[in-house]
Write a protein that holds these residues in place. Structure first.
Motif, PDB file in Angstrom:
ATOM      1  N   MET A  27       0.446  -1.230   0.408  1.00 14.22           N
ATOM      2  CA  MET A  27       0.058   0.009  -0.185  1.00 14.22           C
ATOM      3  C   MET A  27       1.077   1.321  -0.500  1.00 14.22           C
ATOM      4  N   PRO A  28       0.524   1.962  -1.040  1.00 17.02           N
ATOM      5  CA  PRO A  28       1.159   3.100  -0.906  1.00 17.02           C
ATOM      6  C   PRO A  28       1.079   3.696  -0.040  1.00 17.02           C
ATOM      7  N   VAL A  29       2.940   4.630   0.526  1.00 17.55           N
ATOM      8  CA  VAL A  29       2.667   5.717   1.626  1.00 17.55           C
ATOM      9  C   VAL A  29       1.496   7.108   0.902  1.00 17.55           C
ATOM     10  N   ALA A  30       0.722   7.476   2.604  1.00 17.57           N
ATOM     11  CA  ALA A  30      -0.242   8.893   2.627  1.00 17.57           C
ATOM     12  C   ALA A  30       1.503   9.867   2.018  1.00 17.57           C
ATOM     13  N   ARG A  31       0.834  10.866   1.137  1.00 19.23           N
ATOM     14  CA  ARG A  31       2.071  12.134   1.703  1.00 19.23           C
ATOM     15  C   ARG A  31       1.656  12.955   1.637  1.00 19.23           C
ATOM     16  N   THR A  32       2.059  13.713   2.158  1.00 22.49           N
ATOM     17  CA  THR A  32       1.849  15.536   3.165  1.00 22.49           C
ATOM     18  C   THR A  32       2.481  16.519   1.436  1.00 22.49           C
ATOM     19  N   VAL A  33       1.254  18.089   2.324  1.00 24.88           N
ATOM     20  CA  VAL A  33       1.805  18.917   1.282  1.00 24.88           C
ATOM     21  C   VAL A  33       3.129  19.325   1.557  1.00 24.88           C
ATOM     22  N   SER A  34       4.304  18.798   2.347  1.00 29.16           N
ATOM     23  CA  SER A  34       5.052  19.143   2.248  1.00 29.16           C
ATOM     24  C   SER A  34       6.915  18.291   1.968  1.00 29.16           C
ATOM     25  N   ASP A  35       5.907  16.913   1.776  1.00 32.72           N
ATOM     26  CA  ASP A  35       6.230  15.786   1.105  1.00 32.72           C
ATOM     27  C   ASP A  35       7.088  16.343  -0.795  1.00 32.72           C
ATOM     28  N   PRO A  36       8.396  15.675  -1.000  1.00 31.63           N
ATOM     29  CA  PRO A  36       8.584  16.119  -2.346  1.00 31.63           C
ATOM     30  C   PRO A  36       7.801  15.980  -2.891  1.00 31.63           C
ATOM     31  N   PRO A  37       8.148  16.479  -4.283  1.00 37.32           N
ATOM     32  CA  PRO A  37       7.722  15.971  -5.889  1.00 37.32           C
ATOM     33  C   PRO A  37       7.679  14.325  -5.998  1.00 37.32           C
ATOM     34  N   ALA A  38       7.496  13.955  -6.408  1.00 38.58           N
ATOM     35  CA  ALA A  38       7.484  12.569  -6.849  1.00 38.58           C
ATOM     36  C   ALA A  38       8.911  12.306  -8.088  1.00 38.58           C
ATOM     37  N   GLU A  39       9.467  13.525  -8.574  1.00 38.09           N
ATOM     38  CA  GLU A  39      10.604  12.973  -9.085  1.00 38.09           C
ATOM     39  C   GLU A  39      11.814  13.840  -8.117  1.00 38.09           C
ATOM     40  N   THR A  40      11.483  15.133  -7.594  1.00 40.11           N
ATOM     41  CA  THR A  40      12.766  14.654  -6.541  1.00 40.11           C
ATOM     42  C   THR A  40      13.197  13.305  -5.665  1.00 40.11           C
ATOM     43  N   ARG A  41      12.029  13.209  -5.159  1.00 35.03           N
ATOM     44  CA  ARG A  41      12.486  11.805  -4.564  1.00 35.03           C
ATOM     45  C   ARG A  41      13.223  10.780  -5.464  1.00 35.03           C
ATOM     46  N   LEU A  42      12.538  11.118  -6.639  1.00 30.29           N
ATOM     47  CA  LEU A  42      13.801   9.495  -8.071  1.00 30.29           C
ATOM     48  C   LEU A  42      14.945   9.802  -7.595  1.00 30.29           C
ATOM     49  N   LEU A  43      15.181  11.809  -7.937  1.00 25.18           N
ATOM     50  CA  LEU A  43      16.288  12.369  -8.434  1.00 25.18           C
ATOM     51  C   LEU A  43      17.348  11.917  -6.693  1.00 25.18           C
ATOM     52  N   VAL A  44      16.823  12.454  -5.324  1.00 25.57           N
ATOM     53  CA  VAL A  44      17.337  12.025  -4.076  1.00 25.57           C
ATOM     54  C   VAL A  44      18.023  10.404  -4.003  1.00 25.57           C
ATOM     55  N   GLU A  45      16.678   9.920  -4.180  1.00 32.14           N
ATOM     56  CA  GLU A  45      16.772   8.142  -4.003  1.00 32.14           C
ATOM     57  C   GLU A  45      17.907   7.881  -4.517  1.00 32.14           C
ATOM     58  N   SER A  46      18.028   8.343  -6.451  1.00 32.01           N
ATOM     59  CA  SER A  46      18.703   7.805  -7.090  1.00 32.01           C
ATOM     60  C   SER A  46      20.420   8.412  -7.010  1.00 32.01           C
ATOM     61  N   ARG A  47      20.859   9.846  -6.802  1.00 26.24           N
ATOM     62  CA  ARG A  47      22.005  10.313  -6.069  1.00 26.24           C
ATOM     63  C   ARG A  47      22.877  10.000  -4.390  1.00 26.24           C
ATOM     64  N   ASP A  48      21.232   9.415  -3.725  1.00 26.84           N
ATOM     65  CA  ASP A  48      21.888   8.401  -2.251  1.00 26.84           C
ATOM     66  C   ASP A  48      22.491   6.462  -2.976  1.00 26.84           C
ATOM     67  N   MET A  49      21.828   6.746  -4.181  1.00 27.45           N
ATOM     68  CA  MET A  49      21.831   5.195  -4.420  1.00 27.45           C
ATOM     69  C   MET A  49      21.019   4.108  -3.879  1.00 27.45           C
ATOM     70  N   HIS A  50      19.847   4.672  -3.283  1.00 28.67           N
ATOM     71  CA  HIS A  50      19.042   3.825  -3.091  1.00 28.67           C
ATOM     72  C   HIS A  50      19.493   3.142  -1.646  1.00 28.67           C
ATOM     73  N   GLN A  51      20.284   4.084  -1.008  1.00 34.62           N
ATOM     74  CA  GLN A  51      21.338   3.101   0.050  1.00 34.62           C
ATOM     75  C   GLN A  51      20.679   4.520   1.754  1.00 34.62           C
ATOM     76  N   CYS A  52      20.207   4.068   2.574  1.00 32.29           N
ATOM     77  CA  CYS A  52      20.342   5.057   3.366  1.00 32.29           C
ATOM     78  C   CYS A  52      22.612   5.582   3.923  1.00 32.29           C
ATOM     79  N   VAL A  53      21.842   6.637   3.967  1.00 35.65           N
ATOM     80  CA  VAL A  53      22.961   7.849   3.823  1.00 35.65           C
ATOM     81  C   VAL A  53      23.748   7.723   4.653  1.00 35.65           C
ATOM     82  N   ARG A  54      23.420   7.613   5.891  1.00 31.00           N
ATOM     83  CA  ARG A  54      23.875   7.076   7.619  1.00 31.00           C
ATOM     84  C   ARG A  54      24.634   5.624   7.059  1.00 31.00           C
TER      85      ARG A  54
END
Length: 123
Positions: free
Chosen positions: A1-28
């Motif tokens: 089930m998809p997680v509900a998004r709020t108005v303060s969530d980034p747009p889908a294209e930004t999420r994909l950009l960040v996930e790709s930059r971070d290699m789909h891995q936890c930064v920490r």
């Protein structure tokens, strides 16, 4: 089930950009798709609204959520999180995530940009 998004969530294209930059891995921790899932974390908190809230430089991938995994750890250990750039002070007007290095498991200490890239920093 998809997680509900709020108005303060980034747009889908930004999420994909960040996930790709971070290699789909936890930064920490560097984990990929941890048992607790992955989430997009706002370095400068959502509660401190500013124009760059959902810019890629303000976002990192962390495992878990605000209550489990590294996402929870960051919120439970603010001194270390600020020191490593996983959190950015939201109460100081001069604090810009573009200028605050973040320690990543993937690349070491880097500056994040708003185009989905990063630049190495001195340790």
């Amino acid at each position: 089930m998809p997680v509900a998004r709020t108005v303060s969530d980034p747009p889908a294209e930004t999420r994909l950009l960040v996930e790709s930059r971070d290699m789909h891995q936890c930064v920490r921790c560097g984990g990929s798709w941890h048992w607790a899932g992955m989430s997009i974390h706002h370095r400068r908190p959502r509660s401190h609204r500013f124009p760059g809230l959902n810019n890629p430089s303000n976002l990192i991938v962390l495992c878990g959520s605000g209550s489990v995994g590294c996402h929870a750890w960051v919120h439970q250990h603010p001194l270390e999180a600020y020191a490593n750039g996983w959190l950015v002070h939201g109460t100081k007007d001069e604090t810009d995530p573009l200028k605050v290095p973040v320690l990543t498991k993937q690349h070491g200490r880097v500056l994040l940009d708003d185009e989905g890239g990063w630049t190495p920093c001195a340790q």
